[in-house]
Write an enzyme that holds these catalytic residues in place. Structure first.
Site, short mmCIF file in Angstrom:
data_model
loop_
_atom_site.label_atom_id
_atom_site.label_comp_id
_atom_site.label_asym_id
_atom_site.label_seq_id
_atom_site.Cartn_x
_atom_site.Cartn_y
_atom_site.Cartn_z
N THR A 3 38.44 38.72 46.33
CA THR A 3 37.23 39.52 46.18
C THR A 3 36.92 40.13 47.53
O THR A 3 36.93 39.42 48.54
CB THR A 3 36.05 38.65 45.71
OG1 THR A 3 36.33 38.14 44.41
CG2 THR A 3 34.76 39.45 45.67
N GLU A 39 26.11 39.64 46.30
CA GLU A 39 27.55 39.69 46.49
C GLU A 39 27.97 39.20 47.87
O GLU A 39 29.04 38.61 48.03
CB GLU A 39 28.05 41.13 46.28
CG GLU A 39 27.98 41.61 44.85
CD GLU A 39 28.99 40.93 43.95
OE1 GLU A 39 30.12 40.67 44.42
OE2 GLU A 39 28.67 40.66 42.78
N ASP A 80 37.43 32.09 41.40
CA ASP A 80 36.82 32.43 40.10
C ASP A 80 37.83 33.05 39.13
O ASP A 80 37.44 33.60 38.10
CB ASP A 80 35.65 33.38 40.31
CG ASP A 80 36.05 34.68 41.00
OD1 ASP A 80 37.25 34.85 41.32
OD2 ASP A 80 35.16 35.54 41.24
#
Length: 287
Positions: free
Chosen positions: A98, A75, A93
């Protein structure tokens, strides 16, 4: 050593004399025989030599830390997950921003859940003013109402121990605990528990359950009487298939050059030392 005639699946040990005042002591038991008449199951090809401590579940001590480091390598490209509370970017994405230690996303609801909980714990915080915008963009990749100040506010909040604790609790509540609980019910050891957790982080717990359902169609779980290595192979196959359906997550190296490496080595207890590659980078945990 005494030779016995017969066959069975389990060996019962009857203890008749205390080794010490506090109770019995059993250091080692081994059963020898001519071998099975049928094919040895996959897990039987490389019996685990893990000590009881090494065979601990993923929820215990160093195993839990190992799980968080493994996820962080994929990640955040680092083993230092504690240094990623302030991470935030749009990866393109379709999930919006994120951020944080497991990639909470503005478009998938978990970031909204996190900030809501943080605001409950500390109403006067740098992110509270963005709650309305987070509700608006949930389910999309939009930044509407978040730009231009949200990124700076996230990074400022990341220095707050209350927000750091909220991130950790959200990770455990939404991903780690339900994934490990499901894996334990399926009879999986630490590697399988981690495989479920990693899938939950990327696909959500509902996505994890869908991947598991496809795997069960191919192989039984250990709790169903299936072989653990064979089942995990089927689970990782189903995970790869799911990842390739999304262009942004079609790189399956976090599975193929990490989890499958441990599986091929029959390291079902995730016993260190561990070495793996993710997205071209090499990582290792020595102990």
């Amino acid at each position: 050593m005494r030779a016995l005639q017969g066959h069975g699946r389990y060996l019962r040990v009857l203890a008749t004399q205390r080794a010490q005042p506090s109770g019995y002591s059993l250091g080692d038991v081994r059963a020898y025989g001519p071998g099975p008449a049928s094919k040895v199951p996959e897990s039987g090809t490389a019996p685990s030599a893990a000590t009881p401590a090494a065979a601990a579940p993923l929820t215990v001590g160093v195993k839990r830390e190992t799980a968080f480091q493994l996820v962080s390598s994929a990640e955040n490209s680092t083993l230092n997950w504690r240094g990623e509370f302030d991470y935030i970017e749009d990866l393109g994405d379709g999930r919006g921003y994120t951020a944080g230690i497991v990639g909470f996303c503005s478009g998938t609801g978990d970031m909204l859940d996190l900030v809501t909980d943080y605001t409950r714990r500390k109403p006067a915080n740098a992110l509270a003013r963005y709650l309305t915008a987070l509700r608006t963009v949930d389910g999309s990749d939009s930044h509407r109402g978040l730009d231009p100040g949200f990124v700076a506010a996230w990074r400022a909040a990341a220095a707050d121990p209350v927000f750091q604790k909220a991130q950790q609790d959200a990770r455990d509540r939404m991903y780690f605990t339900p994934a490990v609980r499901l894996a334990t019910a399926d009879g999986l050891r630490a590697l399988g528990q981690f495989a479920y957790y990693d899938a939950a982080v990327m696909h959500g717990v509902n996505g994890l359950r869908a991947i598991r359902s496809r795997a069960v169609q191919a192989r039984k779980t250990p709790s169903q009487g299936g072989d653990e290595i064979a089942y995990l192979g089927a689970f990782l196959d189903a995970r790869d298939t799911e990842m390739r359906r999304e262009a942004a997550h079609s790189d399956t190296t976090r599975v193929d050059t990490a989890q499958r490496v441990f599986l091929r080595g029959s390291n079902l207890d995730l016993v260190a030392p561990l070495t793996w590659h993710v997205y071209g980078d090499r990582y290792s945990i020595k102990r």
